[in-house]
Design a protein around this motif. Sequence first.
Motif, PDB file in Angstrom:
ATOM      1  N   LYS A   1      -1.759   1.586  21.962  1.00  0.00           N
ATOM      2  CA  LYS A   1      -2.232   3.069  21.092  1.00  0.00           C
ATOM      3  C   LYS A   1      -4.063   2.332  21.471  1.00  0.00           C
ATOM      4  O   LYS A   1      -4.774   1.558  21.271  1.00  0.00           O
ATOM      5  CB  LYS A   1      -1.507   2.481  19.883  1.00  0.00           C
ATOM      6  N   LEU A   2      -4.545   3.332  21.825  1.00  0.00           N
ATOM      7  CA  LEU A   2      -6.619   3.430  21.810  1.00  0.00           C
ATOM      8  C   LEU A   2      -6.603   3.835  20.608  1.00  0.00           C
ATOM      9  O   LEU A   2      -7.949   3.315  20.369  1.00  0.00           O
ATOM     10  CB  LEU A   2      -6.152   4.286  22.787  1.00  0.00           C
ATOM     11  N   PHE A   3      -6.242   4.993  19.644  1.00  0.00           N
ATOM     12  CA  PHE A   3      -7.137   5.574  18.505  1.00  0.00           C
ATOM     13  C   PHE A   3      -6.528   4.451  17.632  1.00  0.00           C
ATOM     14  O   PHE A   3      -5.687   3.838  17.505  1.00  0.00           O
ATOM     15  CB  PHE A   3      -7.117   7.065  18.588  1.00  0.00           C
ATOM     16  N   GLY A   4      -7.547   3.907  16.624  1.00  0.00           N
ATOM     17  CA  GLY A   4      -6.764   3.221  15.354  1.00  0.00           C
ATOM     18  C   GLY A   4      -6.868   4.881  14.309  1.00  0.00           C
ATOM     19  O   GLY A   4      -6.654   5.483  14.307  1.00  0.00           O
ATOM     20  N   THR A   5      -7.274   4.845  13.231  1.00  0.00           N
ATOM     21  CA  THR A   5      -7.322   5.633  11.926  1.00  0.00           C
ATOM     22  C   THR A   5      -8.538   6.436  12.171  1.00  0.00           C
ATOM     23  O   THR A   5      -8.080   7.878  11.797  1.00  0.00           O
ATOM     24  CB  THR A   5      -7.256   4.800  10.521  1.00  0.00           C
ATOM     25  N   PHE A   6      -9.723   6.293  12.897  1.00  0.00           N
ATOM     26  CA  PHE A   6     -10.538   7.397  12.767  1.00  0.00           C
ATOM     27  C   PHE A   6     -11.341   6.342  14.278  1.00  0.00           C
ATOM     28  O   PHE A   6     -12.150   5.311  13.633  1.00  0.00           O
ATOM     29  CB  PHE A   6     -11.713   6.852  11.384  1.00  0.00           C
TER      30      PHE A   6
ATOM     31  N   PRO B   1       1.386  -3.170   3.678  1.00  0.00           N
ATOM     32  CA  PRO B   1       1.747  -4.268   4.532  1.00  0.00           C
ATOM     33  C   PRO B   1       0.100  -2.803   5.647  1.00  0.00           C
ATOM     34  O   PRO B   1      -0.096  -2.386   5.385  1.00  0.00           O
ATOM     35  CB  PRO B   1       2.511  -4.427   5.256  1.00  0.00           C
ATOM     36  N   SER B   2      -0.894  -4.575   5.784  1.00  0.00           N
ATOM     37  CA  SER B   2      -1.616  -4.157   6.841  1.00  0.00           C
ATOM     38  C   SER B   2      -1.368  -3.923   8.098  1.00  0.00           C
ATOM     39  O   SER B   2      -0.186  -4.304   8.488  1.00  0.00           O
ATOM     40  CB  SER B   2      -2.752  -5.416   6.850  1.00  0.00           C
ATOM     41  N   GLY B   3      -1.707  -2.512   8.599  1.00  0.00           N
ATOM     42  CA  GLY B   3      -1.491  -2.303  10.496  1.00  0.00           C
ATOM     43  C   GLY B   3      -1.886  -3.384  11.071  1.00  0.00           C
ATOM     44  O   GLY B   3      -1.399  -2.659  12.177  1.00  0.00           O
TER      45      GLY B   3
ATOM     46  N   LEU C   1      -1.172  -9.242   6.773  1.00  0.00           N
ATOM     47  CA  LEU C   1      -1.282  -9.585   5.254  1.00  0.00           C
ATOM     48  C   LEU C   1      -0.604  -8.108   4.909  1.00  0.00           C
ATOM     49  O   LEU C   1      -0.840  -7.267   5.790  1.00  0.00           O
ATOM     50  CB  LEU C   1      -2.566  -9.479   4.696  1.00  0.00           C
ATOM     51  N   LEU C   2      -0.684  -8.579   3.129  1.00  0.00           N
ATOM     52  CA  LEU C   2      -0.546  -7.879   2.377  1.00  0.00           C
ATOM     53  C   LEU C   2      -1.151  -7.315   1.415  1.00  0.00           C
ATOM     54  O   LEU C   2      -1.744  -8.665   0.832  1.00  0.00           O
ATOM     55  CB  LEU C   2       1.279  -8.099   1.118  1.00  0.00           C
TER      56      LEU C   2
END
Length: 449
Positions: A3-8, A416-418, A422-423
Amino acid sequence: MEKLFGTFGIRRVVNEILTPDFALKLAYSFGTYINQETVTVGRDARKHSEMIYDAVISGLLACGCQVIELGLTATPTLQWACRQWNTWGAMVTASHNPPQWNGIKFMEKTGKGLDHENDVDVEKIFYSEKYHFVSWKDIPQKTIKRNINDDYIQAIIDKVNLPLIQQSHFRVVVDCANGAPCLITPQLLSDLGCRVVSLNAHPDGRFPGRNPEPTPDNLTDLTTLITHAPFHIGFAQDGDGDRLIVIRPNGEFVSGDYSVSLVANELAQQDLPGPIVTTVATSNMLNEIAQKTGRGFIATAVGDLVVAKALQQNNGIFGCEENGGMIFPDFVWGRDGAIAAARILNIMATKEKSLDDLLKELPQYFQVKMKVPVNPEKKEKILSEIDRLTSAEKNRVTIDGFKVFYPDGSWLLIRPSGTEPLLRIFAESRDEERARAIVQKYLDIINSI
Ligand code: MG
């Protein structure tokens, strides 16, 4: 396919993954995707932003895209320019990440970040390397160079009551993180008639003053300085200027939940339609403000892009996040720290009230926010146990993680963190002990697994 892109946009460590070659190929992919249309390009103040910026411009030109160069500017300034000119956008920035990071955010012609579906289209071109290079005759001969910063500052001033703010003679201290806000925020505050003391206000990609993330630990210079003179308010921004943190005259950090509520409370009372949009992680204050003013309330998954999209789709009046991010849909389709600062001063001036008095007028809630490391091997087991336990509660939503609303108005959110093992556990209540007890109950459960 990775996956190349994160959330932005994308963010990577420079010259490990994000080389000029990588940026060039990404620009070929975006240039191919938008098919010879115009792109406005800007960069933040990192040491290597110019290197990546030049590669992005070359890649776009090769695909026949006309390029408008803004040079060093803030992310919201670029988003504002895209909206004014109806152009696509590319911003070279790693926002608040440490100095070795950089990244690229692509914008739609409204100035909003590219939707996830479109990220996927660009990603497919990147991995297939099916770039569309134009004939040499169709490569634009020159880029167009524009300095937009002054126009953008003026556009913000046009949105507030300038004479009233000027008459207030606010004394303001602003920490620009040695980033893009250096070119925007001190000038804006001066133009608003404030007496401005600026910290870390020269662009320097080594970030000599502080880490560019505006967390309490990173803002001790600002919180100390503000108590040594009679300031009305302090502001701190991140490296690309989309976030704003507010500091009280006594040096206390105003949590994002409160700073966004202060603005929401004022906007909601205006005679303008539209719901308030925020994420599931933000305080119930926002919902309360919406209810009191008879307007809609929309809670989205966490992420500024998700909030911006929901605002567009629902003609929202205001969008915000619990980290202090604010989106004003009549200005920029994304978080904007500079206009947020101007709007807060506008509220103080028009209501003739201090920051502390305005904060006291808000509904009072206590938040507990924790990051809990979890063993990656146990993560699935922990999440399924939390799912099981929270599903027994009457009022649960699963837009993003597990959120439980209790009958007394308190709530719990576990996400959960992506990216990290960690939570995130958030709780809110009118009663501080109750908020702590809610978090403790789930901490005990997590630790027992
Ligand atoms: Mg940022």
